[in-house]
Design a protein around this motif. Structure first.
Motif, PDB file in Angstrom:
ATOM      1  N   LEU A 114      -8.401   9.455  -4.111  1.00 24.35           N
ATOM      2  CA  LEU A 114      -8.703   8.260  -3.345  1.00 24.35           C
ATOM      3  C   LEU A 114      -7.386   7.654  -2.883  1.00 24.35           C
ATOM      4  O   LEU A 114      -6.539   7.290  -3.696  1.00 24.35           O
ATOM      5  CB  LEU A 114      -9.476   7.264  -4.213  1.00 24.35           C
ATOM      6  CG  LEU A 114     -10.236   6.154  -3.484  1.00 24.35           C
ATOM      7  CD1 LEU A 114     -11.419   6.731  -2.713  1.00 24.35           C
ATOM      8  CD2 LEU A 114     -10.724   5.103  -4.477  1.00 24.35           C
ATOM      9  N   GLY A 115      -7.206   7.564  -1.559  1.00 19.72           N
ATOM     10  CA  GLY A 115      -5.994   6.995  -1.002  1.00 19.72           C
ATOM     11  C   GLY A 115      -6.184   5.530  -0.677  1.00 19.72           C
ATOM     12  O   GLY A 115      -7.177   5.146  -0.050  1.00 19.72           O
ATOM     13  N   ILE A 116      -5.264   4.687  -1.118  1.00 19.29           N
ATOM     14  CA  ILE A 116      -5.324   3.255  -0.852  1.00 19.29           C
ATOM     15  C   ILE A 116      -4.455   2.964   0.378  1.00 19.29           C
ATOM     16  O   ILE A 116      -3.280   3.319   0.405  1.00 19.29           O
ATOM     17  CB  ILE A 116      -4.834   2.456  -2.066  1.00 19.29           C
ATOM     18  CG1 ILE A 116      -5.717   2.780  -3.286  1.00 19.29           C
ATOM     19  CG2 ILE A 116      -4.857   0.951  -1.784  1.00 19.29           C
ATOM     20  CD1 ILE A 116      -5.215   2.186  -4.585  1.00 19.29           C
ATOM     21  N   ILE A 117      -5.044   2.330   1.381  1.00 14.80           N
ATOM     22  CA  ILE A 117      -4.358   2.057   2.634  1.00 14.80           C
ATOM     23  C   ILE A 117      -4.335   0.551   2.857  1.00 14.80           C
ATOM     24  O   ILE A 117      -5.389  -0.083   3.013  1.00 14.80           O
ATOM     25  CB  ILE A 117      -5.054   2.747   3.816  1.00 14.80           C
ATOM     26  CG1 ILE A 117      -5.180   4.256   3.560  1.00 14.80           C
ATOM     27  CG2 ILE A 117      -4.301   2.488   5.115  1.00 14.80           C
ATOM     28  CD1 ILE A 117      -6.014   4.988   4.593  1.00 14.80           C
ATOM     29  N   ALA A 118      -3.148  -0.048   2.851  1.00  7.44           N
ATOM     30  CA  ALA A 118      -3.010  -1.490   3.045  1.00  7.44           C
ATOM     31  C   ALA A 118      -3.188  -1.842   4.517  1.00  7.44           C
ATOM     32  O   ALA A 118      -2.856  -1.049   5.401  1.00  7.44           O
ATOM     33  CB  ALA A 118      -1.647  -1.960   2.553  1.00  7.44           C
ATOM     34  N   PRO A 119      -3.717  -3.034   4.809  1.00  5.90           N
ATOM     35  CA  PRO A 119      -3.868  -3.448   6.209  1.00  5.90           C
ATOM     36  C   PRO A 119      -2.508  -3.578   6.900  1.00  5.90           C
ATOM     37  O   PRO A 119      -1.483  -3.814   6.257  1.00  5.90           O
ATOM     38  CB  PRO A 119      -4.547  -4.826   6.104  1.00  5.90           C
ATOM     39  CG  PRO A 119      -5.103  -4.889   4.722  1.00  5.90           C
ATOM     40  CD  PRO A 119      -4.238  -4.037   3.872  1.00  5.90           C
ATOM     41  N   THR A 120      -2.508  -3.440   8.211  1.00  7.87           N
ATOM     42  CA  THR A 120      -1.285  -3.591   8.997  1.00  7.87           C
ATOM     43  C   THR A 120      -0.681  -4.983   8.771  1.00  7.87           C
ATOM     44  O   THR A 120      -1.396  -5.984   8.772  1.00  7.87           O
ATOM     45  CB  THR A 120      -1.579  -3.395  10.494  1.00  7.87           C
ATOM     46  OG1 THR A 120      -2.161  -2.107  10.686  1.00  7.87           O
ATOM     47  CG2 THR A 120      -0.314  -3.511  11.325  1.00  7.87           C
ATOM     48  N   GLY A 121       0.628  -5.028   8.558  1.00  8.21           N
ATOM     49  CA  GLY A 121       1.312  -6.300   8.377  1.00  8.21           C
ATOM     50  C   GLY A 121       1.323  -6.804   6.954  1.00  8.21           C
ATOM     51  O   GLY A 121       1.785  -7.916   6.690  1.00  8.21           O
ATOM     52  N   THR A 122       0.807  -6.003   6.012  1.00  8.91           N
ATOM     53  CA  THR A 122       0.825  -6.398   4.604  1.00  8.91           C
ATOM     54  C   THR A 122       1.450  -5.285   3.772  1.00  8.91           C
ATOM     55  O   THR A 122       1.597  -4.160   4.225  1.00  8.91           O
ATOM     56  CB  THR A 122      -0.593  -6.672   4.067  1.00  8.91           C
ATOM     57  OG1 THR A 122      -1.332  -5.438   4.055  1.00  8.91           O
ATOM     58  CG2 THR A 122      -1.322  -7.683   4.929  1.00  8.91           C
TER      59      THR A 122
END
Length: 219
Positions: A114-122
């Motif tokens: 499971l890959g965790i992807i942070a929102p753009t700009g965070t």
């Protein structure tokens, strides 16, 4: 005096411009988690295959189901020659097994990560989760490096990783602390999944469960 006042104003503006939020995904409340492209929350019994993406709508953090690397030298026909152990045929499912020591409703891994992807700009500064590891190998990818071991507790101390594993086995807590940073990870079998920018990737074989995924986002 004016310089001092100006300096104080600059510091105050910098502090007010930064914010952090901590989010807990415990899967006992599934109303905040939806598949990509859908407004319908996930449910117990749902199965997600490699390529599926889940979104926690409050934080907008994405969880992408990704390929898994076994500890064996099996070669998948879609992989280039010499690339061993990878499979795109696994999945994660939402179950009520209570194997990770959390709320009881949790994620079960069957040869997937499971890959965790942070929102753009965070950016993510901390990730903590509960796990139940009952056999087979695990994958952890952080800062662009893959760690493939028979259990989380066997991963050696790596100062730059800020990894702490508290484990009585089979249950434990995995904690990635500090500024984790995002990275691009190119899976050795490109046909499996496109390149994405991840914060961390975690998963395992048929005998891994995780729950209570907690992360801090800074803007």
């Amino acid at each position: 005096m004016r310089r001092i006042v100006l300096f104080i104003l600059i510091i105050a503006l910098a502090l007010t411009g930064c914010s952090s939020t901590t989010t807990l995904v415990d899967f006992s409340n599934l109303s905040t988690v939806t598949p990509s492209g859908s407004t319908v929350p996930v449910n117990v019994g749902d199965v997600f295959k490699v390529g599926d993406i889940l979104i926690e709508k409050n934080s907008q953090v994405k969880f992408a189901v990704l390929p898994f690397q076994w500890g064996s030298a099996v070669q998948h026909p879609m992989c280039p020659a010499g690339v061993l152990g990878w499979t795109p045929e696994g999945y994660v499912d939402i179950v009520q097994d209570n194997m990770a020591g959390g709320s009881g409703t949790e994620l079960h891994f069957n040869n997937a990560t499971l890959g965790i992807i942070a929102p753009t700009g965070t950016k993510v500064t901390d990730i903590k989760l509960k796990f139940g590891d009952y056999g087979g190998n695990i994958n952890l990818i952080a800062k662009g490096t893959i760690y493939n071991y028979n259990s989380f507790g066997l991963i050696p101390g790596i100062p730059t990783l800020n990894l702490v594993v508290s484990s009585g086995l089979p249950k434990g807590i995995l904690n990635l602390s500090g500024d984790i940073g995002q990275f691009y990870y190119t899976f050795p079998c490109p046909a499996f999944f496109p390149i994405q920018q991840y914060t961390a990737v975690v998963g395992g074989g048929q005998e891994l469960w995780i729950d209570d995924i907690e992360f801090t986002l800074k803007k």
